[in-house]
Write a protein that holds these residues in place. Structure first.
Motif, mmCIF file in Angstrom:
data_model
loop_
_atom_site.group_PDB
_atom_site.id
_atom_site.type_symbol
_atom_site.label_atom_id
_atom_site.label_comp_id
_atom_site.label_asym_id
_atom_site.label_seq_id
_atom_site.Cartn_x
_atom_site.Cartn_y
_atom_site.Cartn_z
ATOM 1 N N ASP A 100 9.168 -40.708 58.316
ATOM 2 C CA ASP A 100 8.330 -39.973 59.267
ATOM 3 C C ASP A 100 9.139 -39.432 60.435
ATOM 4 O OD1 ASP A 100 6.047 -40.489 57.758
ATOM 5 O OD2 ASP A 100 5.655 -42.378 58.808
ATOM 6 N N VAL A 101 10.107 -40.218 60.901
ATOM 7 C CA VAL A 101 10.938 -39.784 62.028
ATOM 8 C C VAL A 101 12.403 -39.975 61.670
ATOM 9 C CG1 VAL A 101 9.169 -40.252 63.759
ATOM 10 C CG2 VAL A 101 10.796 -42.050 63.156
ATOM 11 N N PHE A 102 13.237 -39.081 62.159
ATOM 12 C CA PHE A 102 14.669 -39.180 61.897
ATOM 13 C C PHE A 102 15.422 -38.295 62.871
ATOM 14 C CE2 PHE A 102 13.036 -35.782 59.179
ATOM 15 C CZ PHE A 102 13.879 -34.717 59.489
ATOM 16 N N ALA A 103 16.682 -38.596 63.041
ATOM 17 C CA ALA A 103 17.583 -37.749 63.821
ATOM 18 C C ALA A 103 19.002 -38.012 63.343
ATOM 19 C CB ALA A 103 17.466 -38.028 65.315
ATOM 20 N N GLY A 104 19.798 -36.963 63.244
ATOM 21 C CA GLY A 104 21.160 -37.120 62.769
ATOM 22 C C GLY A 104 21.839 -35.778 62.623
ATOM 23 N N PHE A 105 22.622 -35.652 61.568
ATOM 24 C CA PHE A 105 23.335 -34.396 61.351
ATOM 25 C C PHE A 105 23.462 -34.120 59.865
ATOM 26 C CE2 PHE A 105 26.764 -37.364 60.655
ATOM 27 C CZ PHE A 105 27.620 -36.731 59.757
ATOM 28 N N SER A 106 23.844 -32.902 59.533
ATOM 29 C CA SER A 106 24.102 -32.537 58.150
ATOM 30 C C SER A 106 25.386 -31.735 58.077
ATOM 31 C CB SER A 106 22.938 -31.730 57.559
ATOM 32 O OG SER A 106 22.799 -30.495 58.236
ATOM 33 N N ILE A 107 26.043 -31.812 56.936
ATOM 34 C CA ILE A 107 27.182 -30.969 56.615
ATOM 35 C C ILE A 107 26.815 -30.240 55.330
ATOM 36 C CG2 ILE A 107 28.326 -32.939 55.498
ATOM 37 C CD1 ILE A 107 31.001 -31.579 56.080
ATOM 38 N N GLN A 153 35.551 -34.710 58.664
ATOM 39 C CA GLN A 153 34.741 -34.590 59.877
ATOM 40 C C GLN A 153 34.372 -35.975 60.408
ATOM 41 O OE1 GLN A 153 33.545 -31.900 61.842
ATOM 42 N NE2 GLN A 153 33.077 -33.681 63.125
ATOM 43 N N PRO A 154 34.928 -36.396 61.553
ATOM 44 C CA PRO A 154 34.503 -37.675 62.146
ATOM 45 C C PRO A 154 33.133 -37.545 62.797
ATOM 46 C CG PRO A 154 36.113 -36.603 63.558
ATOM 47 C CD PRO A 154 35.997 -35.746 62.324
ATOM 48 N N PHE A 155 32.398 -38.650 62.846
ATOM 49 C CA PHE A 155 31.067 -38.640 63.468
ATOM 50 C C PHE A 155 30.768 -39.989 64.093
ATOM 51 C CE2 PHE A 155 30.457 -39.861 59.019
ATOM 52 C CZ PHE A 155 29.753 -41.051 59.155
ATOM 53 N N THR A 156 29.893 -39.972 65.076
ATOM 54 C CA THR A 156 29.368 -41.186 65.701
ATOM 55 C C THR A 156 27.914 -40.946 66.066
ATOM 56 O OG1 THR A 156 31.521 -41.757 66.654
ATOM 57 C CG2 THR A 156 29.598 -42.838 67.589
ATOM 58 N N VAL A 176 18.660 -41.085 69.980
ATOM 59 C CA VAL A 176 19.807 -41.032 69.088
ATOM 60 C C VAL A 176 20.781 -40.020 69.665
ATOM 61 C CG1 VAL A 176 20.652 -40.352 66.804
ATOM 62 C CG2 VAL A 176 18.542 -41.663 67.009
ATOM 63 N N THR A 177 22.020 -40.448 69.892
ATOM 64 C CA THR A 177 23.067 -39.555 70.371
ATOM 65 C C THR A 177 24.034 -39.295 69.225
ATOM 66 O OG1 THR A 177 22.879 -40.394 72.623
ATOM 67 C CG2 THR A 177 24.891 -39.212 72.062
ATOM 68 N N VAL A 178 24.194 -38.019 68.885
ATOM 69 C CA VAL A 178 25.036 -37.617 67.754
ATOM 70 C C VAL A 178 26.281 -36.932 68.301
ATOM 71 C CG1 VAL A 178 25.153 -36.304 65.611
ATOM 72 C CG2 VAL A 178 22.954 -37.247 66.384
ATOM 73 N N SER A 179 27.459 -37.439 67.935
ATOM 74 C CA SER A 179 28.729 -36.844 68.347
ATOM 75 C C SER A 179 29.491 -36.392 67.113
ATOM 76 C CB SER A 179 29.567 -37.847 69.140
ATOM 77 O OG SER A 179 28.922 -38.218 70.344
ATOM 78 N N LEU A 180 29.821 -35.102 67.084
ATOM 79 C CA LEU A 180 30.572 -34.507 65.984
ATOM 80 C C LEU A 180 31.801 -33.830 66.592
ATOM 81 C CD1 LEU A 180 27.537 -32.876 64.158
ATOM 82 C CD2 LEU A 180 28.724 -34.974 63.485
ATOM 83 N N GLY A 181 32.906 -34.570 66.613
ATOM 84 C CA GLY A 181 34.074 -34.042 67.296
ATOM 85 C C GLY A 181 33.790 -33.922 68.780
ATOM 86 N N LYS A 182 33.925 -32.708 69.328
ATOM 87 C CA LYS A 182 33.690 -32.464 70.747
ATOM 88 C C LYS A 182 32.232 -32.124 71.050
ATOM 89 C CE LYS A 182 38.413 -30.830 71.562
ATOM 90 N NZ LYS A 182 39.263 -29.705 72.037
#
Length: 365
Positions: free
Chosen positions: A85-92, A136-139, A147-153
């Motif tokens: 139902d809820v989510f947060a993040g990133f995609s490549i 690609q590094p991620f945190t 949710v805090t998403v860090s992708l490089g800079k």
């Protein structure tokens, strides 16, 4: 690749720990055919926590309908195959393209995006300048509210209220390799170090007994005798193994058990309870050295399944033997997923390393 078969049959005793969970050093090769997807859910215990690692595109599977994509998200727990139902993040993601028109000169263009439920993916424009296949590094960090998403800079935060948060990885129409994937609770360094040390000792014991002596059962028994291990009674064995033929021993530390399971599945395992999973790098080194020496091993499909209140996660490698049977090296992590039981303190893990020989056409159990 053969799936884990019948693995939910063996359930260890229940466990109670008042500590947060950590999964460290995971490598996950998410490889899917065109127009298909694969999903992996990793448990987390204790908020706040941080997820970190690397991901890279290895290959595109030709499709006229979908782009190759991998998503890593923090989500509320959901049934396998159902969207949370809820989510947060990133995609490549990546699309085939004319190499004359791409910044990299390769026949594909790659992009990174933030994604959160209720909104379209937000592409990071400069990511399209990156050469496809670049690591690609991620945190990702979660504190129960954001949710805090860090992708490089690039960094961005999203409001999120997740119930029983998990780390969800989904990929489709291509191959994406996740490496050094780590889930760590924040502020638990001392507990983490203790879990890491315990896991390293268990990995060394597994190497000695289950990779060195096994499948010679008498050799395993002789080594256990030198360690003054106490054999479990048939009644105690039955609690864990039910009707499967097996023997078990408890070591002097009182928290570690060693098991021999007898055909049709012949296996040796080292098992223990822990508040955290710990750093798996020592086990991975031992397993990789064994597998490289023999050759022919390939990853099995990861397992994520529930039996009652217990969630079972398993990963491993397998090779096919001359008689069409199989040899497997496996790692299992079991945890309670019932919200009320977790709130009462059942937040630990039951862990085991397994070396198994299976007869033809029986897969992994």
């Amino acid at each position: 690749m053969k799936a884990f078969v019948g693995v939910c049959v063996t359930i260890l005793g229940l466990f109670v720990f008042h500590s947060a969970a950590t999964a460290a050093g995971i490598t996950y090769d998410c490889d899917t055919a065109a127009d298909h997807f694969s999903e992996l859910n990793l448990p987390t215990v204790g908020v706040p926590f941080t997820v970190s690692g690397n991901v890279q595109l290895n290959a595109l599977a030709g499709s006229k309908k979908y782009a190759a994509v991998a998503r890593l998200q923090i989500t509320s727990s959901a049934a396998p195959g159902h969207s949370p139902d809820v989510f947060a993040g990133f995609s490549i993601s990546a699309l085939p393209a004319d190499p004359k028109k791409t910044p990299s000169g390769l026949p594909a263009i790659q992009m990174l995006s933030y994604n959160v439920n209720g909104k379209d993916d937000e592409i990071i424009p400069l990511s399209m300048m990156t050469k496809p296949g670049t690591v690609q590094p991620f945190t990702l960090s979660y504190d129960s509210k954001n949710v805090t998403v860090s992708l490089g800079k690039d960094t961005k935060s999203f409001r999120l209220k997740a119930v029983e948060p998990v780390v969800r990885i989904v990929c489709s129409t291509g191959e994406f390799l996740f490496t050094d994937l780590t889930i760590r609770s924040q502020g638990t360094a001392a507990s983490s170090n203790s879990a890491d040390e315990k896991l390293s000792r268990m990995a060394a014991l597994y190497k000695e007994l289950c990779l060195g002596a096994f499948p010679d059962d008498k050799a395993v028994e002789a080594l256990l005798s030198t360690k003054n291990a106490q054999e479990l009674t048939p009644e105690q064995v039955k609690i864990t193994m039910r009707d499967d033929p097996a023997r078990g021993w408890k070591l002097q530390d009182g928290t570690t058990t060693v098991w021999l399971e007898f055909p049709p599945y012949h296996a040796c395992s080292v098992r223990w309870n822990a508040p955290q999973i710990g750093d798996l790098s020592s086990y991975r080194t031992i397993a990789s050295n064994y597998e490289d020496a023999l050759g022919g091993f390939y990853p099995t499909d990861p397992l994520d399944a529930d039996q009652g209140d217990i969630h079972i996660h398993a990963v491993g490698e397998q090779r096919t033997l001359a008689d069409k049977g199989s040899e497997s090296l496996l790692f299992f992590a079991q945890s309670i997923h019932n919200e009320k039981r977790r709130a009462a303190g059942e937040t630990g893990f039951s862990l085991r390393f397994v070396h198994q020989f299976a007869p033809p056409d029986r897969g992994v159990e």
